[in-house]
Motif scaffolding. Structure first.
Motif, PDB file in Angstrom:
ATOM      1  N   CYS A 131      49.567 -32.424  17.306  1.00 45.89           N
ATOM      2  CA  CYS A 131      49.073 -33.593  16.562  1.00 45.89           C
ATOM      3  C   CYS A 131      50.027 -33.976  15.438  1.00 45.89           C
ATOM      4  CB  CYS A 131      47.676 -33.322  16.017  1.00 45.89           C
ATOM      5  SG  CYS A 131      46.385 -33.276  17.293  1.00 45.89           S
ATOM      6  N   THR A 132      50.622 -32.981  14.792  1.00 50.00           N
ATOM      7  CA  THR A 132      51.589 -33.274  13.740  1.00 50.00           C
ATOM      8  C   THR A 132      52.822 -33.961  14.311  1.00 50.00           C
ATOM      9  OG1 THR A 132      50.834 -31.367  12.453  1.00 50.00           O
ATOM     10  CG2 THR A 132      52.996 -32.251  11.899  1.00 50.00           C
ATOM     11  N   ALA A 133      53.292 -33.493  15.469  1.00 50.16           N
ATOM     12  CA  ALA A 133      54.432 -34.138  16.118  1.00 50.16           C
ATOM     13  C   ALA A 133      54.092 -35.564  16.538  1.00 50.16           C
ATOM     14  CB  ALA A 133      54.871 -33.319  17.327  1.00 50.16           C
ATOM     15  N   ALA A 134      52.875 -35.771  17.056  1.00 54.51           N
ATOM     16  CA  ALA A 134      52.457 -37.106  17.493  1.00 54.51           C
ATOM     17  C   ALA A 134      52.398 -38.076  16.321  1.00 54.51           C
ATOM     18  CB  ALA A 134      51.102 -37.024  18.185  1.00 54.51           C
ATOM     19  N   GLY A 180      57.886 -33.858   9.117  1.00 55.49           N
ATOM     20  CA  GLY A 180      56.869 -33.786  10.166  1.00 55.49           C
ATOM     21  C   GLY A 180      57.220 -32.788  11.256  1.00 55.49           C
ATOM     22  N   LEU A 181      58.459 -32.822  11.725  1.00 61.01           N
ATOM     23  CA  LEU A 181      58.866 -31.886  12.773  1.00 61.01           C
ATOM     24  C   LEU A 181      58.895 -30.455  12.258  1.00 61.01           C
ATOM     25  CD1 LEU A 181      61.673 -33.957  14.541  1.00 61.01           C
ATOM     26  CD2 LEU A 181      59.454 -33.301  15.498  1.00 61.01           C
ATOM     27  N   ALA A 182      59.335 -30.274  11.012  1.00 57.44           N
ATOM     28  CA  ALA A 182      59.339 -28.926  10.433  1.00 57.44           C
ATOM     29  C   ALA A 182      57.917 -28.383  10.326  1.00 57.44           C
ATOM     30  CB  ALA A 182      60.008 -28.956   9.060  1.00 57.44           C
ATOM     31  N   THR A 183      56.977 -29.233   9.909  1.00 63.17           N
ATOM     32  CA  THR A 183      55.580 -28.809   9.803  1.00 63.17           C
ATOM     33  C   THR A 183      54.998 -28.506  11.176  1.00 63.17           C
ATOM     34  OG1 THR A 183      55.297 -30.163   7.809  1.00 63.17           O
ATOM     35  CG2 THR A 183      53.303 -29.470   8.955  1.00 63.17           C
ATOM     36  N   ALA A 184      55.346 -29.333  12.178  1.00 66.75           N
ATOM     37  CA  ALA A 184      54.854 -29.092  13.540  1.00 66.75           C
ATOM     38  C   ALA A 184      55.346 -27.744  14.061  1.00 66.75           C
ATOM     39  CB  ALA A 184      55.311 -30.224  14.465  1.00 66.75           C
ATOM     40  N   ALA A 185      56.629 -27.455  13.851  1.00 62.56           N
ATOM     41  CA  ALA A 185      57.182 -26.171  14.296  1.00 62.56           C
ATOM     42  C   ALA A 185      56.561 -25.015  13.514  1.00 62.56           C
ATOM     43  CB  ALA A 185      58.705 -26.178  14.121  1.00 62.56           C
ATOM     44  N   TRP A 186      56.362 -25.209  12.228  1.00 60.06           N
ATOM     45  CA  TRP A 186      55.754 -24.177  11.364  1.00 60.06           C
ATOM     46  C   TRP A 186      54.343 -23.848  11.844  1.00 60.06           C
ATOM     47  CZ3 TRP A 186      53.861 -24.863   5.688  1.00 60.06           C
ATOM     48  CH2 TRP A 186      53.842 -23.613   5.041  1.00 60.06           C
ATOM     49  N   ALA A 187      53.594 -24.895  12.192  1.00 56.64           N
ATOM     50  CA  ALA A 187      52.230 -24.684  12.690  1.00 56.64           C
ATOM     51  C   ALA A 187      52.252 -23.921  14.013  1.00 56.64           C
ATOM     52  CB  ALA A 187      51.526 -26.032  12.862  1.00 56.64           C
ATOM     53  N   TYR A 188      53.101 -24.324  14.933  1.00 57.51           N
ATOM     54  CA  TYR A 188      53.164 -23.670  16.240  1.00 57.51           C
ATOM     55  C   TYR A 188      53.525 -22.195  16.113  1.00 57.51           C
ATOM     56  CZ  TYR A 188      54.836 -22.456  20.888  1.00 57.51           C
ATOM     57  OH  TYR A 188      55.036 -21.821  22.088  1.00 57.51           O
ATOM     58  N   ARG A 189      54.471 -21.891  15.245  1.00 60.82           N
ATOM     59  CA  ARG A 189      54.950 -20.516  15.098  1.00 60.82           C
ATOM     60  C   ARG A 189      54.033 -19.665  14.212  1.00 60.82           C
ATOM     61  NH1 ARG A 189      60.448 -19.803  16.588  1.00 60.82           N
ATOM     62  NH2 ARG A 189      61.445 -21.723  17.290  1.00 60.82           N
TER      63      ARG A 189
END
Length: 470
Positions: free
Chosen positions: A327-330, A304-313
């Motif tokens: 939303c992914t982090a939440a 989840g955290l990897a996907t959240a960071a991937w989305a942000y970047r």
């Protein structure tokens, strides 16, 4: 294009300053009135009437269904214990003998409630939570950058009026919980420009009240906003020090003993617990799913955290990249918490706003190239949070531990929706990068701008809509 991205695209724009803090406060307080004046009159009137009708229906249902507001009573008892110098973690209130489970700092914030009668406090807390629901909608729209600015007051009114039927919101109101307040603190912080030196303070305070929001500090850290992450950490440390100075014995007891006593919080296997660990416990027919559930939770946290960071970047290619990251982090936070009661899932509000924005954008495409993807996803997610499915499953007494196979899915509907959202988020980033011919693994150079992300890398269709989003 999100409002955060628009701020970054035109960094030279600043609110007019006249050198006085009161003037800035007046500007902020006048913003809702100005927004209502700019909204289209007829749609605003229709939305207001529909929202009031929905709230009236909710009040009737609430009256006949009964509202114990047990968590509000626990908060009030915690505030009273602090005010009268009583043992905070020895108290037991209500017919369920509920204990205090939050850090001492949170109990200190509850002190004013000790001086308000229960009947009046019920009205105040319910009204306050409705206001917070509207505020959460406002921050969600600002995070997503949808709809057009003049239409957002209509959206806020509709979410406030009809959002009460979402099970996490309904249960938050029924129990008198503080989830909406915490979500507003976090989203307010995350929608501010990264250049603000105080960014992260609200996240740290939220973590000091209820530890789970601390995962958003990790999100800030892994997305390169190191200063904001450290500000959140120091703010959290400040809440600890305040608790230690005012309530030294309670602070020592909480951090050395009571925090690790899971029996104080509740049973893991009950359907109320909509975390990955709770779903595993029900699936394994045990009260303690053990190491296997811990490993599953760790894997979900990493993914989840990897996907959240991937989305942000991926802001160069992904519209609403910050919204997808947040939303992914939440969702990750509520999935991996050992116990996530159904009312912790109030993060369904920004989730649904994000999916609605994707569905609206999909609808705006020419019919020849339109594909119905986001509307079914939005509909299924909305239905899940309106279903109250976990309460329909027979679960009284020990039945939670012996659910048959057919009851497992409805009993764990939020973990299933959450895992599905993480998968959709990863697929969304992957598809946008692949469509742009961008590398899938190598991350773009770290941003140094003052806010979430440049708008120059938005998709062509997003750039075309930029003037309407201002």
């Amino acid at each position: 294009m999100t409002a955060v991205q628009e701020q970054q695209r035109v960094p030279q724009r600043r609110p007019r300053q006249d050198g006085s803090a009161p003037a800035e406060r007046r500007r902020i307080l006048a913003a809702p009135v100005r927004a209502l004046r700019e909204a289209p009159r007829r749609p605003l009137a229709i939305a207001t009437g529909a929202a009031l009708f929905s709230l009236l229906a909710y009040a009737i249902v609430r009256h006949f269904a009964g509202t114990s507001m047990v968590d509000m009573i626990v908060y009030r008892a915690e505030g009273s214990a602090v005010a009268h110098n009583e043992d905070l973690y020895a108290l037991r209130v209500t017919q369920w003998n509920l204990p205090a489970t939050y850090p001492p700092f949170a109990a200190m914030l509850f002190v004013p409630t000790a001086y308000v009668g229960v009947s009046l406090l019920r009205v105040l807390i319910t009204t306050g939570n409705l206001v917070l629901l509207g505020l959460l909608a406002h921050f969600s729209f600002r995070l997503v950058g949808w709809p057009r600015r003049e239409l957002r007051p209509i959206g806020v009114i509709l979410v406030t009026g009809f959002g009460v039927w979402l099970e996490p919101v309904f249960t938050t109101l029924r129990y008198g919980q503080i989830n909406l307040a915490l979500a507003c603190l976090i989203l307010w912080d995350l929608t501010r420009p990264d250049g603000r030196r105080s960014k992260g303070v609200a996240i740290g305070i939220a973590a000091g009240i209820k530890l789970t929001p601390g995962l958003f500090a990790v999100y800030l850290l892994i997305t390169g906003r190191v200063r904001a992450a450290f500000v959140a950490g120091f703010a959290f440390l400040g809440t600890f020090l305040i608790g230690a100075l005012v309530l030294p014995d309670a602070t020592y007891g909480f951090w050395t003993k009571y925090l690790y006593d899971s029996s104080r919080v509740g049973r893991t296997e009950v359907v109320d617990n909509q975390s990955v660990r709770g779903a595993a416990a029900r699936l394994m027919h045990t009260a303690d799913p053990g190491t296997l559930a811990t490993l599953i939770g760790a894997l979900v946290a990493l993914a989840g955290l990897a996907t959240a960071a991937w989305a942000y970047r991926s802001d160069r290619w992904l519209p609403r990249s910050e919204a997808w990251g947040v939303c992914t982090a939440a969702v990750t936070a509520v999935l991996v918490s050992p116990i996530s009661w159904t009312h912790h899932w109030v993060w369904c509000v920004p989730m649904l706003v994000l999916l609605a924005a994707e569905a609206a954008h999909e609808r705006s495409r020419p019919a020849a190239v339109r594909r119905a993807r986001w509307r079914p996803i939005l509909g299924a997610t909305l239905l899940a949070f309106l279903s109250f499915a976990m309460w329909i499953v027979p679960h009284k007494g020990e039945l939670d531990r012996h659910l048959p196979a057919l009851h497992q899915a409805p009993a764990s509907i939020y973990p299933l929706v959450g895992l599905g959202f993480l998968a959709v988020s990863a697929l969304r980033v992957h598809s946008r990068r692949r469509a742009a011919g961008a590398p899938l693994v190598r991350l773009p150079r770290q941003r140094t701008d003052s806010v979430a992300g440049p708008a120059t890398g938005a998709a062509p269709e997003e750039r075309q809509q930029a003037p309407a989003a201002r």
